[in-house]
Design an enzyme around this catalytic site. Structure first.
Site, PDB file in Angstrom:
ATOM      1  N   HIS A 181      -1.873  -0.754 -11.790  1.00 33.00           N
ATOM      2  CA  HIS A 181      -2.741  -0.319 -10.706  1.00 33.00           C
ATOM      3  C   HIS A 181      -4.013  -1.145 -10.748  1.00 33.00           C
ATOM      4  O   HIS A 181      -4.493  -1.497 -11.822  1.00 33.00           O
ATOM      5  CB  HIS A 181      -3.093   1.168 -10.852  1.00 33.00           C
ATOM      6  CG  HIS A 181      -3.611   1.787  -9.596  1.00 33.00           C
ATOM      7  ND1 HIS A 181      -4.924   1.711  -9.221  1.00 33.00           N
ATOM      8  CD2 HIS A 181      -2.978   2.472  -8.626  1.00 33.00           C
ATOM      9  CE1 HIS A 181      -5.081   2.329  -8.075  1.00 33.00           C
ATOM     10  NE2 HIS A 181      -3.918   2.800  -7.676  1.00 33.00           N
ATOM     11  N   HIS A 238       0.848  -1.195   0.000  1.00 32.82           N
ATOM     12  CA  HIS A 238       0.000   0.000   0.000  1.00 32.82           C
ATOM     13  C   HIS A 238       0.888   1.251   0.000  1.00 32.82           C
ATOM     14  O   HIS A 238       1.166   1.821  -1.046  1.00 32.82           O
ATOM     15  CB  HIS A 238      -0.926  -0.082   1.212  1.00 32.82           C
ATOM     16  CG  HIS A 238      -2.034   0.919   1.231  1.00 32.82           C
ATOM     17  ND1 HIS A 238      -2.295   1.780   0.208  1.00 32.82           N
ATOM     18  CD2 HIS A 238      -2.976   1.181   2.176  1.00 32.82           C
ATOM     19  CE1 HIS A 238      -3.335   2.530   0.511  1.00 32.82           C
ATOM     20  NE2 HIS A 238      -3.762   2.187   1.711  1.00 32.82           N
ATOM     21  N   ASP A 297       3.306   6.203  -7.601  1.00 26.37           N
ATOM     22  CA  ASP A 297       4.552   5.934  -6.881  1.00 26.37           C
ATOM     23  C   ASP A 297       5.787   5.939  -7.766  1.00 26.37           C
ATOM     24  O   ASP A 297       6.907   5.871  -7.258  1.00 26.37           O
ATOM     25  CB  ASP A 297       4.458   4.575  -6.173  1.00 26.37           C
ATOM     26  CG  ASP A 297       3.501   4.637  -5.001  1.00 26.37           C
ATOM     27  OD1 ASP A 297       3.504   5.672  -4.327  1.00 26.37           O
ATOM     28  OD2 ASP A 297       2.765   3.670  -4.774  1.00 26.37           O
TER      29      ASP A 297
HETATM   30  N1  CMC Z   1       5.262  -5.211 -13.825  1.00 25.82           N
HETATM   31  C1  CMC Z   1       5.133  -6.270 -14.654  1.00 25.82           C
HETATM   32  N2  CMC Z   1       3.987  -6.921 -14.870  1.00 25.82           N
HETATM   33  C2  CMC Z   1       2.912  -6.509 -14.188  1.00 25.82           C
HETATM   34  C3  CMC Z   1       2.968  -5.425 -13.303  1.00 25.82           C
HETATM   35  C4  CMC Z   1       4.187  -4.765 -13.143  1.00 25.82           C
HETATM   36  N3  CMC Z   1       4.301  -3.710 -12.322  1.00 25.82           N
HETATM   37  N4  CMC Z   1       1.751  -5.208 -12.771  1.00 25.82           N
HETATM   38  C5  CMC Z   1       0.948  -6.147 -13.296  1.00 25.82           C
HETATM   39  N5  CMC Z   1       1.660  -6.926 -14.165  1.00 25.82           N
HETATM   40  C6  CMC Z   1       1.132  -8.020 -14.999  1.00 25.82           C
HETATM   41  C7  CMC Z   1       0.865  -9.267 -14.173  1.00 25.82           C
HETATM   42  O1  CMC Z   1       1.986 -10.122 -14.159  1.00 25.82           O
HETATM   43  C8  CMC Z   1      -0.303  -9.865 -14.910  1.00 25.82           C
HETATM   44  O2  CMC Z   1       0.204 -10.460 -16.088  1.00 25.82           O
HETATM   45  P1  CMC Z   1      -0.468 -11.839 -16.634  1.00 25.82           P
HETATM   46  O3  CMC Z   1      -1.854 -11.436 -17.054  1.00 25.82           O
HETATM   47  O4  CMC Z   1       0.407 -12.264 -17.751  1.00 25.82           O
HETATM   48  O5  CMC Z   1      -0.467 -12.785 -15.479  1.00 25.82           O
HETATM   49  C9  CMC Z   1      -1.115  -8.639 -15.368  1.00 25.82           C
HETATM   50  O6  CMC Z   1      -0.146  -7.579 -15.486  1.00 25.82           O
HETATM   51  C10 CMC Z   1      -2.216  -8.214 -14.374  1.00 25.82           C
HETATM   52  O7  CMC Z   1      -1.617  -8.064 -13.075  1.00 25.82           O
HETATM   53  P2  CMC Z   1      -2.379  -8.247 -11.687  1.00 25.82           P
HETATM   54  O8  CMC Z   1      -1.381  -8.576 -10.652  1.00 25.82           O
HETATM   55  O9  CMC Z   1      -3.534  -9.167 -11.864  1.00 25.82           O
HETATM   56  O10 CMC Z   1      -2.968  -6.815 -11.450  1.00 25.82           O
HETATM   57  P3  CMC Z   1      -3.548  -6.275 -10.075  1.00 25.82           P
HETATM   58  O11 CMC Z   1      -4.600  -5.304 -10.434  1.00 25.82           O
HETATM   59  O12 CMC Z   1      -3.911  -7.375  -9.154  1.00 25.82           O
HETATM   60  O13 CMC Z   1      -2.276  -5.542  -9.425  1.00 25.82           O
HETATM   61  C11 CMC Z   1      -0.739  -3.918  -8.738  1.00 25.82           C
HETATM   62  C12 CMC Z   1      -2.127  -4.182  -9.347  1.00 25.82           C
HETATM   63  C13 CMC Z   1      -0.593  -2.423  -8.486  1.00 25.82           C
HETATM   64  C14 CMC Z   1      -0.615  -4.666  -7.402  1.00 25.82           C
HETATM   65  C15 CMC Z   1       0.328  -4.409  -9.718  1.00 25.82           C
HETATM   66  O14 CMC Z   1       0.212  -3.740 -10.945  1.00 25.82           O
HETATM   67  C16 CMC Z   1       1.736  -4.261  -9.158  1.00 25.82           C
HETATM   68  O15 CMC Z   1       2.216  -5.146  -8.420  1.00 25.82           O
HETATM   69  N6  CMC Z   1       2.443  -3.117  -9.485  1.00 25.82           N
HETATM   70  C17 CMC Z   1       3.745  -2.879  -8.940  1.00 25.82           C
HETATM   71  C18 CMC Z   1       3.628  -2.355  -7.512  1.00 25.82           C
HETATM   72  C19 CMC Z   1       3.144  -0.911  -7.460  1.00 25.82           C
HETATM   73  O16 CMC Z   1       3.633  -0.066  -8.192  1.00 25.82           O
HETATM   74  N7  CMC Z   1       2.207  -0.637  -6.556  1.00 25.82           N
HETATM   75  C20 CMC Z   1       1.692   0.705  -6.342  1.00 25.82           C
HETATM   76  C21 CMC Z   1       0.266   0.814  -6.700  1.00 25.82           C
HETATM   77  S1  CMC Z   1      -0.303   2.522  -6.656  1.00 25.82           S
HETATM   78  C22 CMC Z   1      -0.439   2.913  -4.973  1.00 25.82           C
HETATM   79  C23 CMC Z   1      -1.774   3.492  -4.574  1.00 25.82           C
HETATM   80  O17 CMC Z   1      -2.560   3.938  -5.412  1.00 25.82           O
HETATM   81  O18 CMC Z   1      -2.054   3.483  -3.351  1.00 25.82           O
END
Ligand code: CMC
Length: 427
Positions: free
Chosen positions: A306, A267, A362
């Protein structure tokens, strides 16, 4: 004609008309779907609340596909350009932009509450020298409940207002004390001649000078960062604030829990992870190899993607402009070139484009904070200061909402069936 959802329960052959209101069905309406009189009724299974609205809210609107973020209807871009943090906090908490007189009163009320009780200072002195500032921050917010027992009167409007003033005003002071404590410097008392952000910089960085001179570019950058982080609807920490507050505990105890949720790396800690990643990449020529690794599933491009935004996070766009202004004062963060190259490659790479992965808030915020002289351990605390406005507004909205009750989700029990106790010698 009233909108309804028709459901046929194949277990019983019965058909139900479930009302649809505001694009939602009530999960409790599904309870009538029973197989027999014993059955407690159908429940929905929604881990992580992926598709469950837990409240009605009038505070923040997000359209993740279009990259829209609005507080009380005002676009984040306009607030970042024209507003101040205190004005935006007023808007978020009270629902409307203040008039000049209302803003003057609000600013005065906040300014009058910036100091901490000396015993709070003593309490903070008790932490180890290497205590994480966010641990200090959330413990201190929790301790406030013992200093302000009047905060228990949560249905008394005047009392709520008092706690709102205290919380908004005191969080920068706690944050600055936590920071100074971590580096062994004496505490700096608030300077009420300065703006909200200016005073925060004073409490963080003042040394022996009689009056701290605030750099206007850094002051404005901090205001903008605070505006961008002030609320983000039902995220993890806000849900914690609402959930804990639903037990009718005082707002300090609820906010300690919200801050604890923000402490987590998924988070409030992602910008720290971005900086670690950039440092690990180390140089521009290593960027393509890093991208290749990420695409093969080895690690993530931190600061990208995101849960809600499936286009460029509107906050990231604003932060990028702010970064340029800050770097003109502080000198460029050497990691910036690596960040820009990562972004350039990722935005045209099929892997990231097809998954709608764009820079989030971020990606650049950590670079700015680092250039301004903050250690990474302060990043979640810098997030918590402005988010206080959002947490309080959401807490008050929850309290006054007649639909709300104590938060109490259901579960699908999958453990052992009834069995008899076995004495130790027989196990
Ligand atoms: N780098 C590489 N691949 C990614 C990334 C990334 N940063 N984020 C998602 N993917 C891929 C993931 O591997 C998946 O691929 P596939 O369909 O082939 O399996 C696809 O994109 C969908 O990912 P997900 O994990 O299902 O997406 P989610 O909505 O559950 O996760 C997230 C969102 C923010 C947790 C994720 O994008 C992530 O881990 N990002 C990096 C960490 C980050 O920057 N977090 C800050 C978020 S903003 C803070 C706030 O607003 O409070």
């Amino acid at each position: 004609m009233a909108e309804t959802l028709t459901i046929t329960d194949n277990r019983t052959g019965k058909t139900y008309e479930i009302p649809i209101k505001d694009g939602a069905i009530r999960a409790t309406d599904l309870r009538q779907l029973k197989t027999d009189g014993e059955d407690a009724g159908l429940v929905t299974y929604d881990p992580a609340f992926m598709n469950t609205a837990s409240c009605r809210s009038r505070i923040t609107f997000i359209d993740g596909d279009k990259g829209i973020l609005e507080y009380r209807g005002y676009p984040i871009e306009q607030l970042a350009q024209h507003s101040t943090y205190l004005e935006t906090a007023y808007l978020i908490i009270f629902g409307e932009l203040p008039t000049a007189a209302q803003l003057a009163t609000w600013t005065r009320d906040i300014t009058l509450h910036t100091m901490l009780h000396e015993n709070i200072k003593k309490l903070m002195e008790g932490f180890q020298y290497d205590a994480h500032p966010m641990g200090v921050f959330l413990s201190t917010v929790g301790a406030f409940s013992t200093f302000y027992p009047d905060a228990k009167k949560i249905f008394d409007e005047q009392s709520r207002k008092k706690q709102i003033h205290r919380l908004v005003a005191k969080v920068p002071t706690i944050a600055a004390y936590a920071f100074r404590h971590s580096i062994g410097r004496p505490y700096v008392y608030p300077d009420n001649d300065l703006s909200f952000a200016g005073n925060f910089l004073n409490m963080l960085f003042k040394m022996t000078e009689l009056k701290y001179h605030v750099n206007p570019v850094l002051e404005r950058a901090l205001e903008v960062l605070f505006i961008l982080h002030a609320d983000h609807e039902q995220n993890c920490s806000t849900s914690a604030m609402r959930g804990i507050g639903s037990s009718h505990v005082d707002p300090y105890s609820a906010m300690a829990g919200a801050a604890a949720a923000l402490y987590g790396p998924l988070h409030g800690g992602a910008n720290e992870a971005v900086l670690r990643m950039l440092a690990e990449i180390g140089s521009l020529d290593q960027v393509p190899a890093f991208i290749k690794r990420v695409k093969s599933g080895d690690g993530r491009l931190m600061g990208f993607g995101h849960r809600v935004y499936k286009s460029y996070d509107p906050r990231a766009k604003i932060i990028k402009q702010t970064a340029d202004q800050v770097f003109e004062v502080t000198g460029k963060n050497p990691l910036l070139d690596i960040a820009l190259e990562l972004e350039r490659i990722a935005l045209q790479d099929e892997y990231f484009v097809s998954r709608k992965l764009y820079p989030n808030v971020d990606f650049y915020s950590g670079l700015i904070y680092q250039a301004m002289g903050f250690p990474v351990t302060m990043f979640p605390v810098l997030f918590a200061i402005p988010r206080t406005a959002g947490w309080i507004a959401q807490w008050e909205e929850m309290l006054l909402d007649p639909d709300q009750k104590i938060a109490r989700p259901r579960q699908l029990y999958q453990g052992a069936g009834r069995r008899d106790y076995i004495p130790i010698p027989k196990r």
